[in-house]
Write an enzyme that holds these catalytic residues in place. Structure first.
Site, PDB file in Angstrom:
ATOM      1  N   MET A  43       7.995  23.837 -12.151  1.00  0.00           N
ATOM      2  CA  MET A  43       9.441  23.620 -12.147  1.00  0.00           C
ATOM      3  C   MET A  43      10.271  24.897 -12.013  1.00  0.00           C
ATOM      4  SD  MET A  43      10.141  22.504 -16.033  1.00  0.00           S
ATOM      5  CE  MET A  43       8.766  22.473 -17.136  1.00  0.00           C
ATOM      6  N   HIS A  64      -2.783  19.834  -2.936  1.00  0.00           N
ATOM      7  CA  HIS A  64      -1.797  18.876  -3.458  1.00  0.00           C
ATOM      8  C   HIS A  64      -0.822  19.486  -4.447  1.00  0.00           C
ATOM      9  CE1 HIS A  64      -3.661  18.766  -7.360  1.00  0.00           C
ATOM     10  NE2 HIS A  64      -3.005  17.703  -7.746  1.00  0.00           N
ATOM     11  N   ASN A  93       2.744  16.066 -15.882  1.00  0.00           N
ATOM     12  CA  ASN A  93       3.268  16.887 -14.787  1.00  0.00           C
ATOM     13  C   ASN A  93       4.183  16.107 -13.842  1.00  0.00           C
ATOM     14  OD1 ASN A  93       1.385  15.329 -13.487  1.00  0.00           O
ATOM     15  ND2 ASN A  93       0.134  17.021 -12.730  1.00  0.00           N
ATOM     16  N   GLU A 103      12.986  15.928  -9.159  1.00  0.00           N
ATOM     17  CA  GLU A 103      13.592  17.251  -9.012  1.00  0.00           C
ATOM     18  C   GLU A 103      14.640  17.273  -7.917  1.00  0.00           C
ATOM     19  OE1 GLU A 103      10.803  20.698  -9.701  1.00  0.00           O
ATOM     20  OE2 GLU A 103      11.328  21.127  -7.625  1.00  0.00           O
TER      21      GLU A 103
END
Lengths: 481, 142
Positions: A381, A404, A203, A207
């Site tokens: 994403m 989180h 994960n 980005e």
């Protein structure tokens, strides 16, 4: 073990009473609204209850709304232990020690970056190693790993990567005190040596995002965020170095459990009394791994800035790529908290939970003393990530902790099954999101549908007062391992 | 090889079996490698020797697999075939083993990229003998 034995306290909290399972010393407390509660796994509930059986646990075994089944502790688990009779458990930290999130803001508007996005991602993909079997880009000279372990991000800054303001905006200043490299095995060093400066897989991601919604104008301005702005989020941890430290110490703890006569409901909860040699040794090694992770994120940040400057042909000033903050969401820390009105030093374990300290907390840097600590919560994403701020309520209720991430909804296998015959890459592109991924399999496993909707998770912590929403960031381009 | 993958929320596991403990351990190891890359793409160019010890049978299995994770993660060695040459279980429950692993250097260009395994865990670990057949369940942190 019926779910109906759980008691809903209010709109946001479910209690697992001590009667749920024999041996519970305190109740369990899960922050969930009824919508998210519908997906609560029986085994995750059991894990929260198991943690409530550990020696010296204080008040409650807590879990955040992104709770899902982990090893020993549930992901999203938070637990604090008293110094006198409490324990330290590597399972309360997880294999990826100091897995965390770093957010960079920029002086750029999204529309100026869109035409160069593909090129930018290509450069980032080449500059930041990612994926299974990839090696880090940094070549450490003899003795340098020692410095990484003891100095963390400060080591990277000393190598010309990033500056003083970056360190100030990193949890613990990017360097956890008390790291002891001599307690780190040769194996962990060997794994760590070749991987520093890499993103990893699963994960983890890098980005390029755009701020698309501001919830709190005043705080956003204090954090330097504005609508339409380009931000960059880095999600990674201590790589094989941390995984090996955890593996090594689970064995040490397994022996400690026998030695100290601790009765456990699950082997992955192996632990040792806080004042024992085993616990001190683990903390010394864990801190070294935490520092490794901060050095890693620091290096990746540096290459990100370089990539932007190279592709866009701008200097550091015009780019304005400053850190907002960097949080650790898998770590154990000795912190001061109020217990029934009394100040106590506690060992707070956060496993898939983010620290969320309130305004005025002494551990916050001067720039965030008034706002409270920035909390960075990455989503999947395809949807969004969030910036929030820590609160006094979190301090009172959850040892200054909040969620989180989104939390998985589908198993990897199920995600792959559902992705069959689809092009996740194309689907995301149709939504204006470009993805570069080292492995096809990772892309399917990590597709948006595999995760809970981050907005629901964040809404719970916001409405429960554990942290307050400042801004929503949506993905433009993603580098996946 | 006698293994299948287990579907676990967020992670991945292997169910391996064998007529002997040794065979089942070998199947678990090759099964684990199959999560990292397609075993058909791996050649037997090199051999490494690994040793593992454990406080129990379960501990030995976890420690053995973590040894292989270490060799992949630190040195990029990906195995195809595993030969446990020696395996001893003491009366105390402690055990040790030595194995040769045949494989090659992982090459991200040539080999497919599957899961990055952080560690073999004790979570949901099963080592049992049923009707003369050993069966092992191991879950990996991904």
């Amino acid at each position: 073990m019926a779910v109906q034995t759980l008691r809903r306290i209010d709109e946001f909290r479910i209690e697992i009473p001590e009667t749920y399972a024999p041996g519970m010393k305190v109740p369990g407390l899960i922050y969930l609204d009824s919508a998210l509660g519908a997906g609560l796994e029986e085994r995750a509930i059991r894990q929260v209850a198991n943690v409530a059986m550990l020696p010296g646990i204080i008040k409650a075994s807590l879990a955040m709304p992104d709770i899902h089944m982990g090893y020993g502790f549930a992901i999203g688990g938070v637990a604090a232990f008293g110094q006198e009779d409490g324990v330290i458990s590597p399972g309360g930290v997880g294999y990826d020690i100091n897995c965390g999130v770093r957010l960079l803001r920029s002086g750029l508007k999204a529309d100026t970056v869109v035409p160069r996005l593909r090129e930018l991602l290509g450069v980032l993909y080449n500059e930041v190693p990612s994926g299974v079997g990839s090696k880090g880009k940094l070549r450490l000279e003899a003795g340098e790993l020692e410095k990484v372990m003891s100095m963390g991000a400060r080591w990277a800054a000393g190598k010309g990567m990033g500056g003083a303001s970056d360190l100030e905006r990193t949890e613990s200043g990017g360097m956890m005190e008390g790291a002891d490299p001599s307690l780190v095995s040769l194996k962990a060093r060997e794994r760590g040596h070749s991987q520093i400066g890499s993103l990893g897989s699963g994960n983890h991601f890098l980005e390029i995002q755009k701020v698309d919604e501001i919830y709190d104008e005043k705080s956003a301005a204090r954090l330097g965020l504005f609508k339409g702005q380009v931000t960059v989020m880095i999600h990674t941890g201590s790589r094989g170095f941390g995984h090996q430290v955890c593996t090594d110490f689970l064995e040490v703890m397994e022996r400690a459990v026998k030695k100290y006569g601790i009765v456990l409901p699950d082997r992955e909860l192996a632990c040792a009394p806080i004042n024992s040699k085993e616990a001190r040794d683990y903390l010394g090694a864990m801190r070294a791994a935490a520092n490794y992770a901060w050095a890693n994120r620091h290096a990746i940040m540096h290459w990100t800035r370089e990539a932007f400057m190279k592709v866009l042909g701008v200097g550091p000033k015009d780019l304005g790529m400053e850190m907002v903050y960097d949080v650790a969401h898998n770590v154990a820390k000795m912190e001061e908290h109020l217990v029934e009105g009394r100040k106590m030093k506690l060992a707070v374990h956060r496993k898939g939970a983010t620290r969320a300290f309130p305004p005025g907390h002494p551990e916050l840097p001067a720039i965030y003393k008034e706002t409270g600590q920035p909390v960075l919560v990455p989503g999947d994403m395809g949807r969004a990530s969030f910036v929030l701020l820590g609160t006094q309520k979190a301090m009172e209720e959850t040892w200054g902790s909040t969620c989180h991430g989104a939390g998985r909804l589908l198993s990897r296998h199920e995600a792959i099954r559902r992705a069959r015959g689809r092009s996740i890459y194309r689907e995301l592109e149709d939504r204006g999101i470009i993805v570069m991924s080292a492995g096809k399999q990772t892309l399917a496993e990590e597709m948006p549908d595999a995760y809970k909707d981050i907005s629901n998770v964040v809404d719970v912590v916001h409405r429960a007062g554990l942290s307050t929403k400042v801004a929503r960031l949506v993905p433009m381009g993603v580098v996946k391992g | 090889m006698n293994y299948e993958t287990l579907d676990i929320s967020g992670d991945a596991g292997i169910r391996a079996s064998g007529g002997s403990l040794r065979e089942a351990f070998e199947a678990a190891a090759t099964g684990m490698y199959s999560l990292i890359t397609d075993p058909d793409g791996v050649q037997e160019y090199r051999t490494i020797e690994v040793a593992a010890r454990g406080e129990s049978l379960e501990g030995l299995l976890v420690s053995f697999l973590n040894e292989l994770v270490f060799h992949f993660d630190a040195y990029g060695f990906i195995g195809k075939r595993v030969d446990i040459k020696q395996m001893e279980m003491e009366n105390t429950g402690r055990g040790s083993l030595k194995a040769d692993v045949y494989g090659e250097q992982f090459d991200p260009v040539r080999h497919s990229r599957g899961l990055l395994i952080k560690a073999a865990t004790y979570h949901g670990l099963v080592v049992e003998k049923k009707d003369g057949l050993w069966s092992l369940d191991v879950i990996f942190d991904i």
